[in-house]
Design a protein around this motif. Structure first.
Motif, PDB file in Angstrom:
ATOM      1  N   ALA A 200     -36.444  52.016  51.534  1.00 51.94           N
ATOM      2  CA  ALA A 200     -37.998  51.756  51.727  1.00 51.94           C
ATOM      3  C   ALA A 200     -38.233  51.368  53.076  1.00 51.94           C
ATOM      4  CB  ALA A 200     -38.510  50.615  50.793  1.00 51.94           C
ATOM      5  N   ALA A 201     -37.120  50.643  53.810  1.00 50.40           N
ATOM      6  CA  ALA A 201     -37.257  50.296  55.255  1.00 50.40           C
ATOM      7  C   ALA A 201     -36.892  51.219  56.073  1.00 50.40           C
ATOM      8  CB  ALA A 201     -36.159  49.051  55.324  1.00 50.40           C
ATOM      9  N   VAL A 202     -36.044  52.179  56.007  1.00 50.95           N
ATOM     10  CA  VAL A 202     -35.859  53.528  56.544  1.00 50.95           C
ATOM     11  C   VAL A 202     -36.968  54.156  56.512  1.00 50.95           C
ATOM     12  CG1 VAL A 202     -34.428  55.389  57.269  1.00 50.95           C
ATOM     13  CG2 VAL A 202     -33.321  53.046  56.814  1.00 50.95           C
ATOM     14  N   SER A 203     -37.462  54.614  55.393  1.00 50.36           N
ATOM     15  CA  SER A 203     -38.761  55.432  55.387  1.00 50.36           C
ATOM     16  C   SER A 203     -40.012  55.033  55.857  1.00 50.36           C
ATOM     17  CB  SER A 203     -38.879  55.586  53.902  1.00 50.36           C
ATOM     18  OG  SER A 203     -37.995  56.083  53.113  1.00 50.36           O
ATOM     19  N   LEU A 204     -40.241  53.589  55.976  1.00 50.16           N
ATOM     20  CA  LEU A 204     -41.339  53.106  56.722  1.00 50.16           C
ATOM     21  C   LEU A 204     -41.273  53.201  58.314  1.00 50.16           C
ATOM     22  CD1 LEU A 204     -42.235  50.070  54.518  1.00 50.16           C
ATOM     23  CD2 LEU A 204     -43.539  52.094  54.543  1.00 50.16           C
TER      24      LEU A 204
ATOM     25  N   TRP B 130     -42.240  36.668  56.225  1.00 50.77           N
ATOM     26  CA  TRP B 130     -43.548  36.738  57.016  1.00 50.77           C
ATOM     27  C   TRP B 130     -44.158  38.179  56.959  1.00 50.77           C
ATOM     28  CZ3 TRP B 130     -47.075  33.974  58.624  1.00 50.77           C
ATOM     29  CH2 TRP B 130     -48.018  34.345  59.617  1.00 50.77           C
ATOM     30  N   SER B 131     -43.530  39.229  56.786  1.00 51.40           N
ATOM     31  CA  SER B 131     -44.101  40.486  56.704  1.00 51.40           C
ATOM     32  C   SER B 131     -44.739  40.670  55.312  1.00 51.40           C
ATOM     33  CB  SER B 131     -43.017  41.691  56.834  1.00 51.40           C
ATOM     34  OG  SER B 131     -42.518  41.625  58.245  1.00 51.40           O
ATOM     35  N   ALA B 132     -43.980  40.131  54.394  1.00 46.97           N
ATOM     36  CA  ALA B 132     -44.671  40.036  52.822  1.00 46.97           C
ATOM     37  C   ALA B 132     -45.868  39.216  53.005  1.00 46.97           C
ATOM     38  CB  ALA B 132     -43.554  39.508  52.100  1.00 46.97           C
ATOM     39  N   PHE B 133     -46.093  38.181  53.562  1.00 43.96           N
ATOM     40  CA  PHE B 133     -47.392  37.345  53.723  1.00 43.96           C
ATOM     41  C   PHE B 133     -48.448  38.335  54.590  1.00 43.96           C
ATOM     42  CE2 PHE B 133     -44.753  33.451  53.718  1.00 43.96           C
ATOM     43  CZ  PHE B 133     -44.752  33.359  52.419  1.00 43.96           C
ATOM     44  N   GLN B 134     -47.899  39.128  55.527  1.00 42.92           N
ATOM     45  CA  GLN B 134     -48.925  39.700  56.184  1.00 42.92           C
ATOM     46  C   GLN B 134     -49.415  40.964  55.252  1.00 42.92           C
ATOM     47  OE1 GLN B 134     -46.667  40.617  59.794  1.00 42.92           O
ATOM     48  NE2 GLN B 134     -48.127  39.538  60.938  1.00 42.92           N
ATOM     49  N   THR B 135     -48.684  41.604  54.659  1.00 44.46           N
ATOM     50  CA  THR B 135     -48.906  42.892  53.826  1.00 44.46           C
ATOM     51  C   THR B 135     -49.908  42.311  52.556  1.00 44.46           C
ATOM     52  OG1 THR B 135     -46.654  43.642  54.281  1.00 44.46           O
ATOM     53  CG2 THR B 135     -47.900  44.347  52.071  1.00 44.46           C
TER      54      THR B 135
ATOM     55  N   ALA C 139     -48.122  52.425  50.915  1.00 42.75           N
ATOM     56  CA  ALA C 139     -48.131  51.195  50.013  1.00 42.75           C
ATOM     57  C   ALA C 139     -47.164  51.041  48.840  1.00 42.75           C
ATOM     58  CB  ALA C 139     -49.473  51.267  49.411  1.00 42.75           C
ATOM     59  N   GLY C 140     -46.677  52.105  48.452  1.00 44.32           N
ATOM     60  CA  GLY C 140     -45.731  52.245  47.592  1.00 44.32           C
ATOM     61  C   GLY C 140     -44.231  51.625  47.968  1.00 44.32           C
ATOM     62  N   LYS C 141     -44.046  52.196  49.195  1.00 42.51           N
ATOM     63  CA  LYS C 141     -42.863  51.573  50.037  1.00 42.51           C
ATOM     64  C   LYS C 141     -42.855  50.295  50.213  1.00 42.51           C
ATOM     65  CE  LYS C 141     -41.600  56.186  51.853  1.00 42.51           C
ATOM     66  NZ  LYS C 141     -42.402  57.023  51.285  1.00 42.51           N
ATOM     67  N   LYS C 142     -43.868  49.694  50.455  1.00 42.65           N
ATOM     68  CA  LYS C 142     -44.003  48.307  50.884  1.00 42.65           C
ATOM     69  C   LYS C 142     -43.765  47.558  49.443  1.00 42.65           C
ATOM     70  CE  LYS C 142     -46.856  48.869  54.913  1.00 42.65           C
ATOM     71  NZ  LYS C 142     -47.959  48.497  55.692  1.00 42.65           N
TER      72      LYS C 142
ATOM     73  N   ARG D 149     -50.330  62.048  41.345  1.00 37.86           N
ATOM     74  CA  ARG D 149     -50.357  60.802  40.476  1.00 37.86           C
ATOM     75  C   ARG D 149     -48.988  60.678  40.026  1.00 37.86           C
ATOM     76  NH1 ARG D 149     -55.779  61.891  36.879  1.00 37.86           N
ATOM     77  NH2 ARG D 149     -57.419  62.050  38.798  1.00 37.86           N
ATOM     78  N   GLY D 150     -49.047  59.154  39.380  1.00 35.31           N
ATOM     79  CA  GLY D 150     -47.276  58.947  39.143  1.00 35.31           C
ATOM     80  C   GLY D 150     -46.746  57.908  39.800  1.00 35.31           C
ATOM     81  N   VAL D 151     -45.436  57.977  39.470  1.00 35.98           N
ATOM     82  CA  VAL D 151     -44.573  57.045  40.145  1.00 35.98           C
ATOM     83  C   VAL D 151     -43.885  57.646  41.572  1.00 35.98           C
ATOM     84  CG1 VAL D 151     -42.281  56.073  40.109  1.00 35.98           C
ATOM     85  CG2 VAL D 151     -43.669  56.026  38.071  1.00 35.98           C
ATOM     86  N   ARG D 152     -43.805  59.137  41.491  1.00 37.23           N
ATOM     87  CA  ARG D 152     -43.278  59.911  42.614  1.00 37.23           C
ATOM     88  C   ARG D 152     -44.524  59.689  43.922  1.00 37.23           C
ATOM     89  NH1 ARG D 152     -41.454  66.143  42.529  1.00 37.23           N
ATOM     90  NH2 ARG D 152     -40.807  66.231  44.799  1.00 37.23           N
ATOM     91  N   ALA D 153     -45.632  59.835  43.215  1.00 37.87           N
ATOM     92  CA  ALA D 153     -46.776  59.870  44.435  1.00 37.87           C
ATOM     93  C   ALA D 153     -47.003  58.372  45.148  1.00 37.87           C
ATOM     94  CB  ALA D 153     -48.264  60.208  43.928  1.00 37.87           C
ATOM     95  N   LEU D 154     -46.775  57.375  43.963  1.00 43.99           N
ATOM     96  CA  LEU D 154     -46.661  56.110  44.507  1.00 43.99           C
ATOM     97  C   LEU D 154     -45.598  55.794  45.537  1.00 43.99           C
ATOM     98  CD1 LEU D 154     -47.818  53.183  44.568  1.00 43.99           C
ATOM     99  CD2 LEU D 154     -46.428  52.764  42.526  1.00 43.99           C
ATOM    100  N   LEU D 155     -44.412  56.185  45.117  1.00 42.15           N
ATOM    101  CA  LEU D 155     -43.341  55.901  46.185  1.00 42.15           C
ATOM    102  C   LEU D 155     -43.479  56.745  47.542  1.00 42.15           C
ATOM    103  CD1 LEU D 155     -40.442  55.664  43.461  1.00 42.15           C
ATOM    104  CD2 LEU D 155     -41.381  54.092  44.590  1.00 42.15           C
ATOM    105  N   ALA D 156     -44.295  57.926  47.266  1.00 39.84           N
ATOM    106  CA  ALA D 156     -44.415  58.752  48.763  1.00 39.84           C
ATOM    107  C   ALA D 156     -45.453  57.999  49.613  1.00 39.84           C
ATOM    108  CB  ALA D 156     -44.824  60.104  48.390  1.00 39.84           C
ATOM    109  N   SER D 157     -46.268  57.131  48.973  1.00 40.70           N
ATOM    110  CA  SER D 157     -47.252  56.486  50.001  1.00 40.70           C
ATOM    111  C   SER D 157     -46.491  55.188  50.767  1.00 40.70           C
ATOM    112  CB  SER D 157     -48.317  56.245  49.148  1.00 40.70           C
ATOM    113  OG  SER D 157     -47.814  54.970  48.246  1.00 40.70           O
TER     114      SER D 157
END
Length: 267
Positions: free
Chosen positions: A125-129, A224-229, A53-56, A43-51
């Motif tokens: 975020a882009a490189v991680s995804l 456009w990617s943001a709209f898709q997300t 959805a968090g990176k997006k 849980r928390g910010v670290r878990a969110l950034l690891a997902s």
């Protein structure tokens, strides 16, 4: 005659080991096996950034910050058409906003730091995804699919980011610090703008135009990617056209000043 009594059985019983607790085997047999505890989700910010959805989410927030900066920067550049006094006054206002309550460049420095952080997080975020997507599909498709992801958009997002970073470095050295500007850092912002895009320095104008086109393509795909997300791209096809219009307006707004200087409209 004396009778002999055999005490071997009694001695065997007496000398046999006696368990310390006669009821221990029964308790061990009746005890239920321990079940492993399930792993608690992070849980928390670290878990969110690891997902993913968090990176997006990071890409969306930082992208919105950068778009707002581009809009403001474009409007400021267009003041060059109002003359030297208007453009120089705008540049001076950027340095002194918040004065006298705050020292000069305080808010501008905070904004610059925020932009650097936004760019760094956006690239991370882009490189991680991209790496996560590559690991999820290590084997390439046998048939090359014709889609936006495999077309120019992917190449633009990958190599265009490098071009944009190089352009930002050059732009800072040129317009902000005046290191590579013909008039130097002591000249006014208007004088640096006019000197930078003279016809003799056509290669600078060409590099500026290419960088702005890349920014537009990057922005179009990002919107456009943001709209898709958000899940609205399939329901509203007009959003794709809207992303293209926003990108085109920004590109035209940025290239207007260099082209005007090069053809002699702004002197």
């Amino acid at each position: 005659m004396t009778a002999t009594v055999d005490h071997s059985v009694d001695r065997g019983v007496a000398t046999a080991p006696v368990p310390a607790d006669r009821h221990a085997p029964a308790r061990r047999a009746s005890r239920a096996p321990a079940t492993p505890r399930p792993d608690r989700p992070r849980r928390g910010v670290r878990a969110l950034l690891a997902s993913s959805a968090g990176k997006k989410a990071v890409m969306a927030v930082t992208g919105a910050v950068l778009v707002l900066f581009l809009v403001g920067h474009m409007l400021g550049n267009l003041k060059v058409f109002l003359g030297a006094d208007s453009f120089n006054h705008y540049a001076e206002w950027l340095r002194t906003v918040g004065s006298p309550a705050l020292p000069d460049r305080t808010l501008l420095t905070i904004a610059e730091i925020g932009l650097v952080v936004a760019v760094a997080l956006h690239m991370w975020a882009a490189v991680s995804l991209a790496r996560r997507a590559a690991k999820a599909r290590p084997v390439k498709y046998a048939a090359r699919r014709k889609s936006q992801a495999n077309g120019y958009a992917t190449r633009t997002m990958r190599y265009g980011g490098v071009i944009i970073v190089l352009f930002v470095v050059w732009h800072l050295l040129d317009m902000t610090f005046g290191v590579v500007n013909p008039r130097g850092g002591d000249a006014t912002p208007y004088a640096r703008m006019v000197a930078d895009f003279q016809p003799s320095r056509w290669w600078v104008t060409a590099f500026y135009l290419v960088a702005m086109v890349v920014v537009g393509l990057h922005l179009r795909h990002g919107l456009w990617s943001a709209f898709q997300t958000l899940g609205v791209a399939r329901r509203y096809r007009a959003l794709q056209a809207g992303a293209a219009v926003v990108s085109a307006v920004l590109v035209l707004g940025f290239v207007a000043a260099p082209v005007a200087v090069m053809i002699g409209v702004v002197k």
